[in-house]
Write a protein that holds these residues in place. Structure first.
Motif, PDB file in Angstrom:
ATOM      1  N   MET A   1       0.866  -1.142  -0.127  1.00 23.20           N
ATOM      2  CA  MET A   1       0.075  -0.052   0.023  1.00 23.20           C
ATOM      3  C   MET A   1       0.780   1.326   0.055  1.00 23.20           C
ATOM      4  SD  MET A   1      -2.934   0.980   2.907  1.00 23.20           S
ATOM      5  CE  MET A   1      -3.846  -0.287   2.721  1.00 23.20           C
ATOM      6  N   THR A   2       0.518   2.070  -0.797  1.00 22.42           N
ATOM      7  CA  THR A   2       1.324   3.448  -0.885  1.00 22.42           C
ATOM      8  C   THR A   2       0.931   4.410   0.427  1.00 22.42           C
ATOM      9  OG1 THR A   2      -0.291   5.011  -1.941  1.00 22.42           O
ATOM     10  CG2 THR A   2       1.096   3.410  -3.377  1.00 22.42           C
ATOM     11  N   ASP A   3       1.895   5.170   0.582  1.00 19.96           N
ATOM     12  CA  ASP A   3       1.622   6.136   1.815  1.00 19.96           C
ATOM     13  C   ASP A   3       0.290   6.884   1.523  1.00 19.96           C
ATOM     14  OD1 ASP A   3       4.059   5.518   2.821  1.00 19.96           O
ATOM     15  OD2 ASP A   3       5.088   7.204   2.270  1.00 19.96           O
ATOM     16  N   ARG A   4      -0.007   7.390   0.417  1.00 20.66           N
ATOM     17  CA  ARG A   4      -1.125   8.207   0.301  1.00 20.66           C
ATOM     18  C   ARG A   4      -2.548   7.068   0.339  1.00 20.66           C
ATOM     19  NH1 ARG A   4      -2.032  12.494  -2.379  1.00 20.66           N
ATOM     20  NH2 ARG A   4       0.126  12.674  -3.041  1.00 20.66           N
ATOM     21  N   GLU A   5      -2.198   5.866  -0.021  1.00 19.25           N
ATOM     22  CA  GLU A   5      -3.428   4.984   0.284  1.00 19.25           C
ATOM     23  C   GLU A   5      -3.650   4.537   1.724  1.00 19.25           C
ATOM     24  OE1 GLU A   5      -3.559   2.373  -3.791  1.00 19.25           O
ATOM     25  OE2 GLU A   5      -2.179   1.937  -2.320  1.00 19.25           O
ATOM     26  N   ALA A   6      -2.362   4.513   2.558  1.00 20.70           N
ATOM     27  CA  ALA A   6      -2.342   4.122   4.002  1.00 20.70           C
ATOM     28  C   ALA A   6      -3.197   5.309   4.492  1.00 20.70           C
ATOM     29  CB  ALA A   6      -1.175   3.888   4.578  1.00 20.70           C
ATOM     30  N   ILE A   7      -2.687   6.658   4.382  1.00 16.44           N
ATOM     31  CA  ILE A   7      -3.431   7.686   5.177  1.00 16.44           C
ATOM     32  C   ILE A   7      -4.896   7.866   4.816  1.00 16.44           C
ATOM     33  CG2 ILE A   7      -3.524  10.206   5.162  1.00 16.44           C
ATOM     34  CD1 ILE A   7      -0.385  10.153   4.865  1.00 16.44           C
ATOM     35  N   THR A   8      -5.557   7.617   3.529  1.00 16.77           N
ATOM     36  CA  THR A   8      -6.580   7.655   2.987  1.00 16.77           C
ATOM     37  C   THR A   8      -7.570   6.643   3.665  1.00 16.77           C
ATOM     38  OG1 THR A   8      -6.030   8.501   0.919  1.00 16.77           O
ATOM     39  CG2 THR A   8      -8.321   7.627   1.363  1.00 16.77           C
ATOM     40  N   ASP A   9      -6.741   5.585   3.901  1.00 18.84           N
ATOM     41  CA  ASP A   9      -7.459   4.334   4.543  1.00 18.84           C
ATOM     42  C   ASP A   9      -7.931   4.639   6.078  1.00 18.84           C
ATOM     43  OD1 ASP A   9      -8.475   1.487   4.641  1.00 18.84           O
ATOM     44  OD2 ASP A   9      -7.002   1.344   6.082  1.00 18.84           O
ATOM     45  N   LEU A  10      -6.986   5.186   6.580  1.00 18.25           N
ATOM     46  CA  LEU A  10      -7.110   5.682   8.218  1.00 18.25           C
ATOM     47  C   LEU A  10      -8.062   6.810   8.152  1.00 18.25           C
ATOM     48  CD1 LEU A  10      -3.195   5.834   9.141  1.00 18.25           C
ATOM     49  CD2 LEU A  10      -5.298   4.044  10.248  1.00 18.25           C
ATOM     50  N   ILE A  11      -8.209   7.672   7.378  1.00 18.67           N
ATOM     51  CA  ILE A  11      -9.338   8.644   7.251  1.00 18.67           C
ATOM     52  C   ILE A  11     -10.641   8.047   7.260  1.00 18.67           C
ATOM     53  CG2 ILE A  11     -10.371  10.739   5.907  1.00 18.67           C
ATOM     54  CD1 ILE A  11      -7.359  11.418   5.184  1.00 18.67           C
ATOM     55  N   TYR A  12     -10.769   7.214   6.305  1.00 16.63           N
ATOM     56  CA  TYR A  12     -12.113   6.350   6.148  1.00 16.63           C
ATOM     57  C   TYR A  12     -12.059   5.666   7.435  1.00 16.63           C
ATOM     58  CZ  TYR A  12     -12.024   7.355   1.284  1.00 16.63           C
ATOM     59  OH  TYR A  12     -12.293   7.875  -0.159  1.00 16.63           O
TER      60      TYR A  12
ATOM     61  N   THR B   1      -0.847  16.132   0.887  1.00 10.06           N
ATOM     62  CA  THR B   1       0.615  16.505   0.773  1.00 10.06           C
ATOM     63  C   THR B   1       1.521  15.606   1.503  1.00 10.06           C
ATOM     64  OG1 THR B   1       0.751  18.327   2.132  1.00 10.06           O
ATOM     65  CG2 THR B   1      -0.090  18.600   0.054  1.00 10.06           C
ATOM     66  N   LEU B   2       2.673  15.016   0.769  1.00 12.47           N
ATOM     67  CA  LEU B   2       3.371  14.088   1.180  1.00 12.47           C
ATOM     68  C   LEU B   2       4.949  14.750   1.024  1.00 12.47           C
ATOM     69  CD1 LEU B   2       2.005  10.803  -0.149  1.00 12.47           C
ATOM     70  CD2 LEU B   2       2.145  11.416   2.161  1.00 12.47           C
ATOM     71  N   ASP B   3       5.668  14.444   2.287  1.00 12.60           N
ATOM     72  CA  ASP B   3       6.950  14.885   2.392  1.00 12.60           C
ATOM     73  C   ASP B   3       7.725  13.813   3.241  1.00 12.60           C
ATOM     74  OD1 ASP B   3       9.450  16.219   2.285  1.00 12.60           O
ATOM     75  OD2 ASP B   3       8.829  18.030   3.813  1.00 12.60           O
ATOM     76  N   GLY B   4       8.302  12.817   2.767  1.00  8.83           N
ATOM     77  CA  GLY B   4       8.896  11.817   3.505  1.00  8.83           C
ATOM     78  C   GLY B   4       8.066  11.169   4.428  1.00  8.83           C
ATOM     79  N   ASP B   5       8.428  11.049   5.702  1.00 11.91           N
ATOM     80  CA  ASP B   5       7.652  10.606   6.696  1.00 11.91           C
ATOM     81  C   ASP B   5       6.568  11.660   7.290  1.00 11.91           C
ATOM     82  OD1 ASP B   5       8.748   8.060   6.253  1.00 11.91           O
ATOM     83  OD2 ASP B   5      10.218   8.311   8.175  1.00 11.91           O
TER      84      ASP B   5
END
Length: 167
Positions: A1-12, A74-78
């Protein structure tokens, strides 16, 4: 899972946690030292205090449903930041009349990835507008549950944690 997908999943999953009054799932969206700012009139403080507060308040309603849309990241590393539009509908009785409260706003989240896991460091909630109005339900049938006995837990258990308790 990409970082973007992981964050979106947590929001949901945050919406799921609130709608199922699932404290543990709610805590897991944030880092342990995370904070929430829902405004002076609602809640400002620790994530554990917030999750407990929101589950207690929602438990006093007849039902509720939360959705998020328009997630911008917006992503910037960690590190990351997001804006998510949200709609929350809550049902309450006022005397003999059923009413629905509808809140529309945005979650502004600051994220970090620690030990390979994304979590919210700080959330600010912006309420864009809200209303309350009398409603007439189309049906009295309610199949959803506001706990882990909701049918979705059994369906999602296939690919989740042991014992049938999905995260």
């Amino acid at each position: 899972m990409t970082d973007r997908e992981a964050i979106t999943d947590l929001i949901y999953r945050y919406c799921r946690a609130v709608d199922r009054l699932d404290h543990e799932l709610g805590y897991s969206i944030w880092h342990e030292d995370g904070t929430a700012d829902y405004g002076e009139a609602v809640y400002q403080g620790s994530v554990h205090g917030f999750v407990d507060f929101v589950c207690e308040q929602h438990g006093k309603t007849l039902g509720h449903s939360h959705q998020v849309t328009n997630i911008i990241l917006t992503l910037d590393g960690d590190r990351a930041a997001s804006e998510s539009y949200h709609i929350a509908a809550l049902r309450i009785m006022r005397g003999e009349q059923l009413h629905e409260i509808c809140v529309r706003g945005r979650y502004l989240d600051r994220w970090s990835k620690r030990n390979g896991r994304w979590g919210i460091d700080h959330r600010v909630t912006i309420r864009d507008f809200d209303d309350i109005r009398p409603v007439t339900p189309l049906s009295n049938e309610v199949r959803s549950r506001r706990d882990r006995d909701d049918p979705s837990y059994a369906v999602l258990a296939i690919a989740n944690e042991p014992g049938g308790r999905p995260r």
